[in-house]
Design a protein around this motif. Structure first.
Motif, PDB file in Angstrom:
ATOM      1  N   GLY A   1       0.792  -1.230   0.000  1.00 57.96           N
ATOM      2  CA  GLY A   1       0.000   0.000   0.000  1.00 57.96           C
ATOM      3  C   GLY A   1       0.818   1.270   0.000  1.00 57.96           C
ATOM      4  N   ALA A   2       2.072   1.193   0.489  1.00 62.05           N
ATOM      5  CA  ALA A   2       2.924   2.384   0.544  1.00 62.05           C
ATOM      6  C   ALA A   2       4.286   2.156  -0.109  1.00 62.05           C
ATOM      7  CB  ALA A   2       3.111   2.830   1.994  1.00 62.05           C
ATOM      8  N   GLY A   3       4.575   0.934  -0.533  1.00 59.34           N
ATOM      9  CA  GLY A   3       5.822   0.665  -1.249  1.00 59.34           C
ATOM     10  C   GLY A   3       7.077   0.732  -0.404  1.00 59.34           C
ATOM     11  N   LEU A   4       6.949   0.540   0.906  1.00 58.20           N
ATOM     12  CA  LEU A   4       8.129   0.624   1.767  1.00 58.20           C
ATOM     13  C   LEU A   4       8.993  -0.629   1.619  1.00 58.20           C
ATOM     14  CD1 LEU A   4       6.766   2.219   5.046  1.00 58.20           C
ATOM     15  CD2 LEU A   4       7.430   3.291   2.893  1.00 58.20           C
ATOM     16  N   ILE A   5      10.301  -0.432   1.742  1.00 54.80           N
ATOM     17  CA  ILE A   5      11.247  -1.535   1.657  1.00 54.80           C
ATOM     18  C   ILE A   5      11.752  -1.881   3.052  1.00 54.80           C
ATOM     19  CG2 ILE A   5      11.917  -1.065  -0.721  1.00 54.80           C
ATOM     20  CD1 ILE A   5      14.341   0.451   0.343  1.00 54.80           C
ATOM     21  N   ARG A   6      12.557  -2.918   3.142  1.00 57.05           N
ATOM     22  CA  ARG A   6      12.990  -3.462   4.434  1.00 57.05           C
ATOM     23  C   ARG A   6      13.510  -2.402   5.400  1.00 57.05           C
ATOM     24  NH1 ARG A   6      14.671  -7.076   0.514  1.00 57.05           N
ATOM     25  NH2 ARG A   6      13.741  -9.123   0.717  1.00 57.05           N
ATOM     26  N   ALA A   7      14.406  -1.555   4.947  1.00 56.09           N
ATOM     27  CA  ALA A   7      14.988  -0.541   5.840  1.00 56.09           C
ATOM     28  C   ALA A   7      13.914   0.406   6.357  1.00 56.09           C
ATOM     29  CB  ALA A   7      16.072   0.238   5.106  1.00 56.09           C
ATOM     30  N   ASP A   8      12.947   0.749   5.513  1.00 57.61           N
ATOM     31  CA  ASP A   8      11.854   1.622   5.937  1.00 57.61           C
ATOM     32  C   ASP A   8      10.933   0.904   6.924  1.00 57.61           C
ATOM     33  OD1 ASP A   8      12.775   3.523   4.070  1.00 57.61           O
ATOM     34  OD2 ASP A   8      11.430   2.764   2.512  1.00 57.61           O
ATOM     35  N   LEU A   9      10.623  -0.353   6.642  1.00 58.55           N
ATOM     36  CA  LEU A   9       9.687  -1.128   7.455  1.00 58.55           C
ATOM     37  C   LEU A   9      10.147  -1.271   8.899  1.00 58.55           C
ATOM     38  CD1 LEU A   9       8.899  -3.978   4.918  1.00 58.55           C
ATOM     39  CD2 LEU A   9       7.286  -2.251   5.737  1.00 58.55           C
TER      40      LEU A   9
ATOM     41  N   GLY B   1      -5.789  14.838   2.812  1.00 58.84           N
ATOM     42  CA  GLY B   1      -6.860  14.154   2.105  1.00 58.84           C
ATOM     43  C   GLY B   1      -6.682  12.660   1.964  1.00 58.84           C
ATOM     44  N   GLY B   2      -5.665  12.092   2.597  1.00 65.83           N
ATOM     45  CA  GLY B   2      -5.430  10.654   2.505  1.00 65.83           C
ATOM     46  C   GLY B   2      -4.784  10.133   3.762  1.00 65.83           C
ATOM     47  N   VAL B   3      -4.160   8.984   3.659  1.00 64.36           N
ATOM     48  CA  VAL B   3      -3.392   8.397   4.760  1.00 64.36           C
ATOM     49  C   VAL B   3      -1.928   8.463   4.341  1.00 64.36           C
ATOM     50  CG1 VAL B   3      -2.943   6.300   6.094  1.00 64.36           C
ATOM     51  CG2 VAL B   3      -5.289   6.917   5.506  1.00 64.36           C
ATOM     52  N   ILE B   4      -1.103   8.970   5.240  1.00 61.48           N
ATOM     53  CA  ILE B   4       0.312   9.196   4.962  1.00 61.48           C
ATOM     54  C   ILE B   4       1.157   8.402   5.956  1.00 61.48           C
ATOM     55  CG2 ILE B   4       2.148  10.956   4.958  1.00 61.48           C
ATOM     56  CD1 ILE B   4       0.136  11.405   2.731  1.00 61.48           C
ATOM     57  N   VAL B   5       2.258   7.833   5.467  1.00 60.66           N
ATOM     58  CA  VAL B   5       3.258   7.224   6.338  1.00 60.66           C
ATOM     59  C   VAL B   5       4.467   8.147   6.338  1.00 60.66           C
ATOM     60  CG1 VAL B   5       4.760   5.230   6.759  1.00 60.66           C
ATOM     61  CG2 VAL B   5       2.493   4.893   5.762  1.00 60.66           C
ATOM     62  N   ALA B   6       4.860   8.611   7.516  1.00 59.53           N
ATOM     63  CA  ALA B   6       6.064   9.431   7.645  1.00 59.53           C
ATOM     64  C   ALA B   6       7.247   8.486   7.800  1.00 59.53           C
ATOM     65  CB  ALA B   6       5.943  10.360   8.851  1.00 59.53           C
ATOM     66  N   VAL B   7       8.074   8.411   6.777  1.00 58.37           N
ATOM     67  CA  VAL B   7       9.230   7.515   6.784  1.00 58.37           C
ATOM     68  C   VAL B   7      10.445   8.286   7.283  1.00 58.37           C
ATOM     69  CG1 VAL B   7      10.743   6.087   5.338  1.00 58.37           C
ATOM     70  CG2 VAL B   7       8.284   6.186   4.866  1.00 58.37           C
ATOM     71  N   CYS B   8      11.131   7.708   8.261  1.00 60.04           N
ATOM     72  CA  CYS B   8      12.360   8.309   8.794  1.00 60.04           C
ATOM     73  C   CYS B   8      13.545   7.538   8.212  1.00 60.04           C
ATOM     74  CB  CYS B   8      12.367   8.203  10.315  1.00 60.04           C
ATOM     75  SG  CYS B   8      10.938   8.976  11.071  1.00 60.04           S
ATOM     76  N   GLY B   9      14.726   7.890   8.627  1.00 53.10           N
ATOM     77  CA  GLY B   9      15.899   7.132   8.208  1.00 53.10           C
ATOM     78  C   GLY B   9      16.683   7.818   7.117  1.00 53.10           C
ATOM     79  N   ALA B  10      17.335   7.001   6.273  1.00 61.88           N
ATOM     80  CA  ALA B  10      18.243   7.512   5.249  1.00 61.88           C
ATOM     81  C   ALA B  10      17.528   8.360   4.194  1.00 61.88           C
ATOM     82  CB  ALA B  10      18.966   6.355   4.567  1.00 61.88           C
ATOM     83  N   ARG B  11      16.281   8.013   3.878  1.00 62.11           N
ATOM     84  CA  ARG B  11      15.513   8.763   2.886  1.00 62.11           C
ATOM     85  C   ARG B  11      14.168   9.179   3.471  1.00 62.11           C
ATOM     86  NH1 ARG B  11      14.879   5.349  -2.123  1.00 62.11           N
ATOM     87  NH2 ARG B  11      14.295   3.882  -0.531  1.00 62.11           N
ATOM     88  N   PRO B  12      14.178  10.156   4.377  1.00 60.07           N
ATOM     89  CA  PRO B  12      12.916  10.572   5.006  1.00 60.07           C
ATOM     90  C   PRO B  12      11.962  11.172   3.975  1.00 60.07           C
ATOM     91  CG  PRO B  12      14.700  12.040   5.659  1.00 60.07           C
ATOM     92  CD  PRO B  12      15.309  10.947   4.841  1.00 60.07           C
ATOM     93  N   ARG B  13      10.686  10.811   4.107  1.00 64.92           N
ATOM     94  CA  ARG B  13       9.684  11.292   3.164  1.00 64.92           C
ATOM     95  C   ARG B  13       8.292  10.971   3.692  1.00 64.92           C
ATOM     96  NH1 ARG B  13      11.847   6.569   2.057  1.00 64.92           N
ATOM     97  NH2 ARG B  13      10.680   4.891   1.070  1.00 64.92           N
ATOM     98  N   ALA B  14       7.302  11.628   3.134  1.00 68.75           N
ATOM     99  CA  ALA B  14       5.907  11.326   3.431  1.00 68.75           C
ATOM    100  C   ALA B  14       5.367  10.513   2.262  1.00 68.75           C
ATOM    101  CB  ALA B  14       5.112  12.607   3.609  1.00 68.75           C
ATOM    102  N   VAL B  15       4.851   9.321   2.548  1.00 69.30           N
ATOM    103  CA  VAL B  15       4.384   8.426   1.487  1.00 69.30           C
ATOM    104  C   VAL B  15       2.871   8.258   1.579  1.00 69.30           C
ATOM    105  CG1 VAL B  15       4.569   6.115   0.500  1.00 69.30           C
ATOM    106  CG2 VAL B  15       6.566   7.159   1.584  1.00 69.30           C
ATOM    107  N   PRO B  16       2.150   8.640   0.509  1.00 71.10           N
ATOM    108  CA  PRO B  16       0.702   8.397   0.490  1.00 71.10           C
ATOM    109  C   PRO B  16       0.421   6.900   0.364  1.00 71.10           C
ATOM    110  CG  PRO B  16       1.338  10.027  -1.169  1.00 71.10           C
ATOM    111  CD  PRO B  16       2.599   9.397  -0.655  1.00 71.10           C
ATOM    112  N   VAL B  17      -0.558   6.432   1.086  1.00 68.52           N
ATOM    113  CA  VAL B  17      -0.954   5.018   1.067  1.00 68.52           C
ATOM    114  C   VAL B  17      -2.112   4.871   0.085  1.00 68.52           C
ATOM    115  CG1 VAL B  17      -1.856   3.108   2.463  1.00 68.52           C
ATOM    116  CG2 VAL B  17      -0.254   4.767   3.470  1.00 68.52           C
ATOM    117  N   LEU B  18      -2.031   3.877  -0.791  1.00 70.58           N
ATOM    118  CA  LEU B  18      -3.106   3.622  -1.741  1.00 70.58           C
ATOM    119  C   LEU B  18      -4.422   3.419  -0.979  1.00 70.58           C
ATOM    120  CD1 LEU B  18      -1.276   1.242  -4.232  1.00 70.58           C
ATOM    121  CD2 LEU B  18      -1.752   3.688  -4.510  1.00 70.58           C
TER     122      LEU B  18
END
Length: 156
Positions: free
Chosen positions: A12-20, A33-50
């Motif tokens: 649903g958000a395309g996260l990989i092992r390091a993100d998970l 307007g959606g559901v967002i996952v705030a990813v921390c770590g080496a590549r921090p970003r906000a990822v919209p969830v399908l």
């Protein structure tokens, strides 16, 4: 609930092992307007969830609370998903759940939503390197635009 979270974060958000490894229940939020996952770590970003994963991921996030969605207590620990996927193995002939395959599912779904194949065909692009060249000069849209574009808007 941890398995549900793993599937939703991967497909649903395309996260990989390091993100998970580092996603906590509190990193999943309804915004833009959606559901967002705030990813921390080496590549921090906000990822919209399908959109089809919203309800299940929100439930898994509530279950995890401030803890790690996929389990464990230390996000620095390697292979945090291995015990979880191993415990889900069920039946002969079924492939083991693989986080790379979950991400591939997300990539294919998003590419279809974006019309990537149509764009590449119309542009005569056959190599992903050309896409990298294009991206070098473009800025990504904001979070709200990403939610809308990726089909991740919340349904009433």
């Amino acid at each position: 609930m941890r398995a549900r979270g793993l599937v939703c974060l991967g497909a649903g958000a395309g996260l990989i092992r390091a993100d998970l490894r580092a996603v906590r229940g509190t990193d999943v939020a309804c915004r833009s307007g959606g559901v967002i996952v705030a990813v921390c770590g080496a590549r921090p970003r906000a990822v919209p969830v399908l959109a089809r994963y919203h309800g299940r991921l929100l439930a898994a996030a509530r279950f995890a609370g401030t803890g790690l969605i996929c389990g464990g207590t230390d996000p620095g620990r390697r292979n945090i998903t291995t015990p979880l996927t191993r415990s889900l193995s069920g039946g002969d002939g079924l492939p083991r759940l693989d986080t790379s395959r979950l991400r591939a599912t997300w990539l294919a779904d998003v590419a279809q939503l974006l019309g990537l194949a149509t764009f590449m065909h119309a542009a005569g692009i056959t190599c992903s390197q050309r896409l990298g060249d294009l991206l070098a000069s473009l800025e990504p849209a904001g979070e709200q635009d990403a939610v809308r574009l990726l089909g991740a808007a919340r349904r009433p």
